[in-house]
Design an enzyme around this catalytic site. Structure first.
Site, PDB file in Angstrom:
ATOM      1  N   LYS A 191     -10.897  15.230 115.220  1.00  0.00           N
ATOM      2  CA  LYS A 191     -11.511  15.964 116.332  1.00  0.00           C
ATOM      3  C   LYS A 191     -12.847  16.523 115.860  1.00  0.00           C
ATOM      4  CE  LYS A 191     -10.984  16.919 120.649  1.00  0.00           C
ATOM      5  NZ  LYS A 191     -10.817  15.851 121.636  1.00  0.00           N
ATOM      6  N   SER A 388      -9.957  12.356 125.541  1.00  0.00           N
ATOM      7  CA  SER A 388      -9.492  13.729 125.411  1.00  0.00           C
ATOM      8  C   SER A 388      -8.941  14.215 126.756  1.00  0.00           C
ATOM      9  CB  SER A 388     -10.627  14.629 124.906  1.00  0.00           C
ATOM     10  OG  SER A 388     -10.103  15.741 124.227  1.00  0.00           O
TER      11      SER A 388
END
Length: 589
Positions: A191, A388
């Site tokens: 991430k 996401s």
């Protein structure tokens, strides 16, 4: 004093009168623009496709497009929906003899370009021609143009064929100089959206994932060109790696184009192809105007008793209503509820083109998708991005269809809270003091660093968000949560990679998704209905129109650098609540 009041009253009356005149003029312009509904296409015409603006999912509902009024210019902008519909219509339009694909700056993602490219390939089945010409060929425009029967470049033009690159702007050095610390709370090794604020270069994990998905995008790009131009992929890699194309004649030498021609020669070629005398002008209609032409029966003119709803979810995800370029959880959720309760709607296509955003807003939309799937088929069609939060709102669907070059995955959560104590104290000389009734009453105060206890509280919240995210994906994709965690961790995948991992069900475009939805609902004659309803120009008066005008002014002034403005602006939302978003946007030039 009497004269003063007379002057004020006259001014007020004048302003009211001017306002009425302005509204009447504007209504007249809108009526005039709206009244021009039909465009007549002459026989032996060419459909001219030239795209020099970012391609939205839907053509904006703006009857003033292309007009200049009181110093406010409104550019023409055609959405992907109408581009695809027009190419399909031209395929069977006897008045259209072929397509002239002229220089275009494809400012959208690769999946959007892919949809148009496939539509052009399908158009060629009609036996009609496609001729491409440009003075400057970017890689994205050439990818589109490579399907043409003939590809020409101006003898003095430029041709870019050098491969893909990815660059990230790191801000840690700037923050250090300002005395600002980015306090990061995240879950996900990959991430990397937080890296620009805490590192000065890419982490090994981020470099690994970027190398992987960029390689996948590049391989698909080269394979498409190789198939269209009857070349070898390794040959194309060698051409790019060694920068063998520096001048137009190099592009001809290596068979990427079919000839070097000036514009007048191209026009003569089009006249020959359409049977027009060289003394006359080429008969052509632009892709924008062709929308207004009469054609065959459209897909959305089927039975009104059986409908397939297309819900467009495009842009960053946040709370509220959003707008045409962002996803508001309230507005999209309401649209999903509406089609769920509408008995005429037999199936739903959720068109997702989003890099993500608020994890809370994403979860709100996911809930509505899950409930709708229980009563009617829901098919997701992924655009350039469905990553996401964009993947979060997709994962509950019955089936997910992505383009090979869609960017998806990025299953992870993060939050950023700035510590600006040194900036305030050392740079500005500002200090703070106050009173609180509880130990954590000022949690989130940016004038001081987080305490270990506060950091743990926020980390636990992010951990819980990630657990809920991976569980939702596991349930939707019929996988174990442990498996989703192993391919999650915020890692970004292409559609091709996601298919192998089980994150999507098949590769295809929005038309494939519509066909799939209708099939699952067992309906053949149906009407396509789009949601949510687009706002008219009148509904944008006031703050809405003011905001749009401001954004257009900034975009016009900054040009390509507008993306950096958007990134900085996006920091505000990142610092308000946990985020499920892509680390960056990707545009291939």
């Amino acid at each position: 004093m009497k004269q003063f009041f007379k002057f004020v009253l006259a001014t007020i009356v004048g302003l009211i009168f001017a306002g009425i005149i302005l509204v009447l003029i504007l209504i007249g312009i809108v009526a005039s623009a709206s009244g021009d509904k039909n465009v007549t296409v002459e026989s032996n015409s060419v459909l001219n496709i030239s795209i020099d603006h970012p391609i939205t999912e839907r053509t904006p509902n703006n009857p003033l497009a292309g007009l200049s009024f009181l110093g406010f210019d409104t550019d023409k902008s055609i959405g992907l929906n109408d581009i695809l519909a027009n190419i399909k219509k031209a395929k069977t339009d006897d008045n259209i003899k072929g397509i002239y694909l002229s220089e275009s700056y494809m400012l959208s993602g690769q999946a959007t370009t892919e949809e148009i490219r496939k539509a052009l390939i399908d158009f060629k089945k009609s036996g009609k021609f496609i001729v491409a010409y440009g003075e400057i060929y970017t890689q994205s425009f050439y990818y589109l143009a490579s399907v043409a029967d003939k590809v020409y470049i101006n003898p003095k033009g430029m041709f870019d064929f050098s491969g893909f690159s990815s660059q990230i702007t790191f801000l840690k050095g700037t923050l250090d100089k300002l005395g600002i610390e980015a306090q990061v709370i995240k879950v996900g090794t990959y991430k990397s959206a937080v890296e620009p604020f805490i590192l000065t270069k890419m982490s090994d994990a981020n470099r690994e994932q970027v190398t992987s998905y960029m390689g996948s995008l590049y391989d698909y790009f080269l394979t498409g060109i190789a198939n269209s131009r009857h070349l070898n992929v390794d040959t194309l890699k060698d051409i790019a790696n060694n920068m063998k194309i520096q001048y137009p004649e190099d592009a001809l030498k290596y068979k990427l184009v079919d000839g070097l021609k000036y514009k007048d020669e191209i026009l003569d070629d089009l006249k020959d192809r359409t049977g027009i005398s060289h003394k006359k002008d080429v008969k052509s209609v632009s892709i924008d105007d062709y929308t207004k032409s009469e054609g065959d029966k459209k897909d959305d003119e089927g039975s009104s008793d059986r409908r397939v709803a297309i819900i467009y979810a495009s842009g960053e995800i946040g709370g509220g209503d959003g707008d045409d370029n962002s996803i508001g959880s309230d507005k999209i959720s309401a649209a999903i509820r509406k089609v769920r309760l509408d008995n005429k709607v037999k199936a739903v296509v959720l068109r997702v083109n989003s890099p993500g955003g608020s994890s809370i807003a994403s979860a709100v939309i996911w809930r509505e998708v899950m409930l709708t799937k229980k009563v009617k088929p829901v098919i997701v069609s992924m655009g350039d991005y469905a990553a996401s939060g964009g993947y979060y709102i997709s994962c509950a669907a019955d089936s997910i269809i992505a383009e090979p070059n869609t960017i998806t995955g990025s299953i992870g959560i993060f939050s950023i809270l700035p510590n600006m104590q040194k900036f305030f104290n050392d740079k500005l000389g500002v200090t703070f003091d106050g009173v609180k009734t509880g130990k954590f009453s000022d949690l989130g105060d940016i004038s001081r660093p987080l305490s270990p206890e506060e950091h743990l509280i926020l980390q636990n919240q992010v951990n819980r968000g990630y657990d809920e995210f991976t569980k939702a994906v596991a349930d939707g994709r019929h996988k174990t949560q442990a498996y989703i965690n192993s391919i999650g961790q915020g890692r970004v995948w292409t559609g091709t990679q996601a298919l192998k991992l089980g994150l999507v069900d098949r590769l295809g475009n929005i038309n494939d998704a519509i066909t799939c939805a209708a099939k699952k609902a067992n309906v053949k004659d149906y009407k396509l209905v789009a949601y949510p309803e687009q706002k008219s120009i009148f509904s944008k008066f006031g703050s809405g129109l003011s905001t749009e005008m401001k954004t257009r002014a900034i975009q016009s002034e900054l040009g390509e650098n507008f993306k950096y403005y958007e990134q900085v602006k996006g920091l505000q939302s990142m610092m308000r609540n946990p985020q499920a978003r892509m680390p960056y946007n990707i545009v291939i030039k």
